[in-house]
Design a protein around this motif. Structure first.
Motif, PDB file in Angstrom:
ATOM      1  N   VAL A 124       0.875  -1.166   0.000  1.00  0.00           N
ATOM      2  CA  VAL A 124       0.000   0.000   0.000  1.00  0.00           C
ATOM      3  C   VAL A 124       0.911   1.214   0.000  1.00  0.00           C
ATOM      4  O   VAL A 124       1.884   1.290   0.761  1.00  0.00           O
ATOM      5  N   HIS A 125       0.642   2.157  -0.871  1.00  0.00           N
ATOM      6  CA  HIS A 125       1.470   3.359  -0.992  1.00  0.00           C
ATOM      7  C   HIS A 125       0.666   4.564  -0.515  1.00  0.00           C
ATOM      8  O   HIS A 125      -0.464   4.781  -0.968  1.00  0.00           O
ATOM      9  N   LEU A 126       1.236   5.320   0.382  1.00  0.00           N
ATOM     10  CA  LEU A 126       0.620   6.558   0.867  1.00  0.00           C
ATOM     11  C   LEU A 126       0.963   7.656  -0.136  1.00  0.00           C
ATOM     12  O   LEU A 126       2.058   8.211  -0.111  1.00  0.00           O
ATOM     13  N   ASP A 127       0.037   7.927  -1.027  1.00  0.00           N
ATOM     14  CA  ASP A 127       0.267   8.915  -2.078  1.00  0.00           C
ATOM     15  C   ASP A 127       0.296  10.336  -1.537  1.00  0.00           C
ATOM     16  O   ASP A 127       1.061  11.164  -2.018  1.00  0.00           O
ATOM     17  N   GLN A 128      -0.555  10.597  -0.560  1.00  0.00           N
ATOM     18  CA  GLN A 128      -0.662  11.958  -0.040  1.00  0.00           C
ATOM     19  C   GLN A 128      -1.246  11.917   1.351  1.00  0.00           C
ATOM     20  O   GLN A 128      -2.205  11.179   1.613  1.00  0.00           O
ATOM     21  N   LEU A 129      -0.669  12.703   2.238  1.00  0.00           N
ATOM     22  CA  LEU A 129      -1.220  12.927   3.573  1.00  0.00           C
ATOM     23  C   LEU A 129      -1.311  14.432   3.737  1.00  0.00           C
ATOM     24  O   LEU A 129      -0.317  15.139   3.535  1.00  0.00           O
ATOM     25  N   ALA A 130      -2.485  14.928   4.066  1.00  0.00           N
ATOM     26  CA  ALA A 130      -2.652  16.370   4.232  1.00  0.00           C
ATOM     27  C   ALA A 130      -3.610  16.644   5.380  1.00  0.00           C
ATOM     28  O   ALA A 130      -4.662  16.007   5.485  1.00  0.00           O
ATOM     29  N   VAL A 131      -3.221  17.580   6.216  1.00  0.00           N
ATOM     30  CA  VAL A 131      -4.068  18.055   7.304  1.00  0.00           C
ATOM     31  C   VAL A 131      -4.157  19.571   7.158  1.00  0.00           C
ATOM     32  O   VAL A 131      -3.138  20.242   6.962  1.00  0.00           O
ATOM     33  N   HIS A 132      -5.354  20.086   7.234  1.00  0.00           N
ATOM     34  CA  HIS A 132      -5.526  21.531   7.132  1.00  0.00           C
ATOM     35  C   HIS A 132      -4.736  22.201   8.263  1.00  0.00           C
ATOM     36  O   HIS A 132      -4.811  21.766   9.416  1.00  0.00           O
ATOM     37  N   PRO A 133      -3.971  23.257   7.947  1.00  0.00           N
ATOM     38  CA  PRO A 133      -3.164  23.913   8.978  1.00  0.00           C
ATOM     39  C   PRO A 133      -3.955  24.347  10.214  1.00  0.00           C
ATOM     40  O   PRO A 133      -3.415  24.342  11.324  1.00  0.00           O
TER      41      PRO A 133
END
Length: 162
Positions: free
Chosen positions: A67-76
């Motif tokens: 499984v590849h984590l393509d993107q991790l994003a959390v709103h600032p």
């Protein structure tokens, strides 16, 4: 609570990614136009979210049998509340449940909330990429994402990864 995204939520995740990517400007990294990854997602089953409405997301795929984590994003506005960590753990749990031996990702080597942050969560830098990961790294270069030194990291998951 981490859950799979709904199709209706996908368009709203772009704002989270753009806001989170804006933090990179503080360390001299500005992404080229057209590299917002979540805009390309056509299947909500590839995106985990936390929050109602979502405050962060993790986008996944399969690369080289992991499984590849393509993107991790959390709103600032929601950072430093454990959302990113919970999303990473959910990705690892998903990978183990799906029978993957590991979770892989690509990230900036020297950005504190990138490689060092993932290392604190059990990811290690790998050099032996295999053909699919190597192709992914090359694709990122072609997109212009490699604006600072990057690394590929891996974390073993489940009994298959031990």
């Amino acid at each position: 609570m981490v859950r799979w995204a709904s199709a209706e939520e996908l368009p709203d995740l772009v704002a989270i990614e753009v806001a989170a990517d804006g933090l990179f400007a503080e360390v001299g990294i500005v992404f080229p136009p057209g590299t917002t990854m979540v805009e390309e997602v056509d299947d909500a089953a590839k995106v985990l979210v936390e929050g109602e409405p979502p405050a962060g997301f993790a986008m996944v795929s399969w690369v080289g049998g992991a499984v590849h984590l393509d993107q991790l994003a959390v709103h600032p506005g929601h950072m430093r509340q454990g959302i990113g960590g919970r999303l990473v753990e959910a990705v690892c749990d998903h990978a183990a449940a799906a029978g993957a031996a590991a979770v892989t990702l690509t990230t900036f080597r020297d950005v504190p909330w990138n490689a060092p942050w993932y290392a604190q969560r059990g990811f290690v830098v790998i050099e032996d990429l295999g053909p699919e990961l190597a192709a992914l790294v090359e694709h990122e270069r072609e997109l212009g994402i490699e604006l600072a030194p990057r690394v590929v990291m891996r974390r073993a998951v489940g009994t298959a990864g031990e």
